[in-house]
Design a protein around this motif. Structure first.
Motif, PDB file in Angstrom:
ATOM      1  N   ARG A 179       0.835  -1.203   0.000  1.00 56.61           N
ATOM      2  CA  ARG A 179       0.000   0.000   0.000  1.00 56.61           C
ATOM      3  C   ARG A 179       0.873   1.258   0.000  1.00 56.61           C
ATOM      4  O   ARG A 179       1.959   1.271   0.584  1.00 56.61           O
ATOM      5  N   ASP A 180       0.356   2.293  -0.654  1.00 54.34           N
ATOM      6  CA  ASP A 180       1.032   3.587  -0.742  1.00 54.34           C
ATOM      7  C   ASP A 180       0.579   4.452   0.436  1.00 54.34           C
ATOM      8  O   ASP A 180      -0.568   4.914   0.478  1.00 54.34           O
ATOM      9  N   PHE A 189       0.364  -2.279  -5.310  1.00 56.05           N
ATOM     10  CA  PHE A 189       0.651  -3.526  -6.017  1.00 56.05           C
ATOM     11  C   PHE A 189       0.198  -4.697  -5.156  1.00 56.05           C
ATOM     12  O   PHE A 189       0.333  -4.663  -3.933  1.00 56.05           O
ATOM     13  N   ARG A 190      -0.344  -5.698  -5.807  1.00 54.23           N
ATOM     14  CA  ARG A 190      -0.626  -6.955  -5.118  1.00 54.23           C
ATOM     15  C   ARG A 190      -0.499  -8.089  -6.117  1.00 54.23           C
ATOM     16  O   ARG A 190      -0.792  -7.937  -7.308  1.00 54.23           O
ATOM     17  N   GLU A 213       3.871   0.308   2.705  1.00 52.46           N
ATOM     18  CA  GLU A 213       3.762  -0.734   3.718  1.00 52.46           C
ATOM     19  C   GLU A 213       3.339  -2.026   3.031  1.00 52.46           C
ATOM     20  O   GLU A 213       2.627  -1.998   2.025  1.00 52.46           O
ATOM     21  N   TRP A 214       3.790  -3.154   3.582  1.00 49.40           N
ATOM     22  CA  TRP A 214       3.511  -4.428   2.924  1.00 49.40           C
ATOM     23  C   TRP A 214       3.176  -5.507   3.940  1.00 49.40           C
ATOM     24  O   TRP A 214       3.585  -5.459   5.099  1.00 49.40           O
ATOM     25  N   THR A 240       6.847  -1.146   6.988  1.00 46.17           N
ATOM     26  CA  THR A 240       7.037  -0.013   6.090  1.00 46.17           C
ATOM     27  C   THR A 240       8.425  -0.024   5.454  1.00 46.17           C
ATOM     28  O   THR A 240       9.373  -0.600   5.991  1.00 46.17           O
ATOM     29  N   PHE A 241       8.522   0.622   4.291  1.00 44.11           N
ATOM     30  CA  PHE A 241       9.820   0.879   3.662  1.00 44.11           C
ATOM     31  C   PHE A 241       9.703   2.141   2.814  1.00 44.11           C
ATOM     32  O   PHE A 241       8.598   2.559   2.436  1.00 44.11           O
TER      33      PHE A 241
END
Length: 245
Positions: A179-180, A189-190, A213-214, A240-241
């Motif tokens: 998620r942005d 993206f998924r 975040e993923w 998060t990154f």
């Protein structure tokens, strides 16, 4: 002189009327769906035993149908026939499938005790008085959460970004969601359901100076005539990154 209808004729007339109602209200099933107890003429039912972070294990009930206008209520029953819950049909996700509107009803149910193995039943009550059943087999257990490898929490990374996590014992399939954060946490993206534990994000999905975040969702099976879409599922917390030059 008119003759009275015989019992057989009355039965045939009633049967024809029911057949007509089924044709009007129900979408026909294909051969694979006819042999799958999760499908009924009124919709699809599945029950997942979920392990999410920061909460005890729970059931997630899923019922999807084209026939929502004729839906009165859906009750979910234990293998012994006792009722677990009724689905809240006022809350749903609406989408299009096969060119038609379809609604999916999802509801969580906290577990007081360890669930029993067996066939769980959705009794689908329709406004015309018809009651249709669909079933899902639950094999109790708990799927561990995925252990993330890269990126680490709050790590700065460069493009292209490759996401990695350790395989989970008992899991056969995964789904990655990114998620942005700066765009209202919209999905950037998924993946589809995959078997890999490493994914390189395609070009154009992430931007330099973006913060993301993923999470990873894992499942024990992917589409099973007994266990449904999946039986046991787990989901990590978000990490998060940030993407840098």
């Amino acid at each position: 002189m008119k003759r009275k209808a015989s019992a057989v004729q009355k039965h045939i007339t009633t049967y024809s009327l029911l057949s007509l109602l089924c044709f009007v209200f129900f979408a026909p099933l294909n051969a694979a769906e006819t042999d799958d107890p999760h499908y009924s003429k009124a919709g699809f039912f599945d029950l997942h035993l979920c392990h999410w972070p920061d909460r005890p294990p729970f059931f997630k009930a899923v019922f999807s149908t084209f026939e929502f206008d004729n839906l009165k209520y859906v009750s979910i029953e234990n293998p012994d026939g006792s009722e677990i819950t009724k689905l809240d049909t006022s809350s749903f996700i609406e989408f299009r499938s096969k060119g038609r509107k379809k609604r999916a009803f999802l509801q969580d149910h906290e577990l007081a005790d360890t669930p029993k193995a067996g066939w769980y039943t959705a009794k689908i009550h329709l406004k015309d008085g018809t009651v249709v059943e669909a079933k899902d087999y639950v094999d109790p257990g708990q799927l561990p959460l995925a252990e993330k490898i890269y990126p680490e929490e709050a790590q700065e990374v460069t493009l292209p970004v490759t996401i990695r996590w350790k395989p989970i014992e008992g899991a056969t399939h995964y789904k990655l969601v990114i998620r942005d954060i700066w765009n209202n946490r919209k999905i950037a993206f998924r993946t589809k359901v995959i078997t890999d534990t490493e994914v390189t994000v395609p070009d154009g999905k992430l931007e330099v100076d973006g913060e993301y975040e993923w999470l990873v969702h894992a499942r024990d099976v992917d589409g099973d005539p007994i266990l449904g879409d999946f039986n046991l599922g787990s989901q990590t917390a978000y990490s998060t990154f940030t993407v840098i030059e």
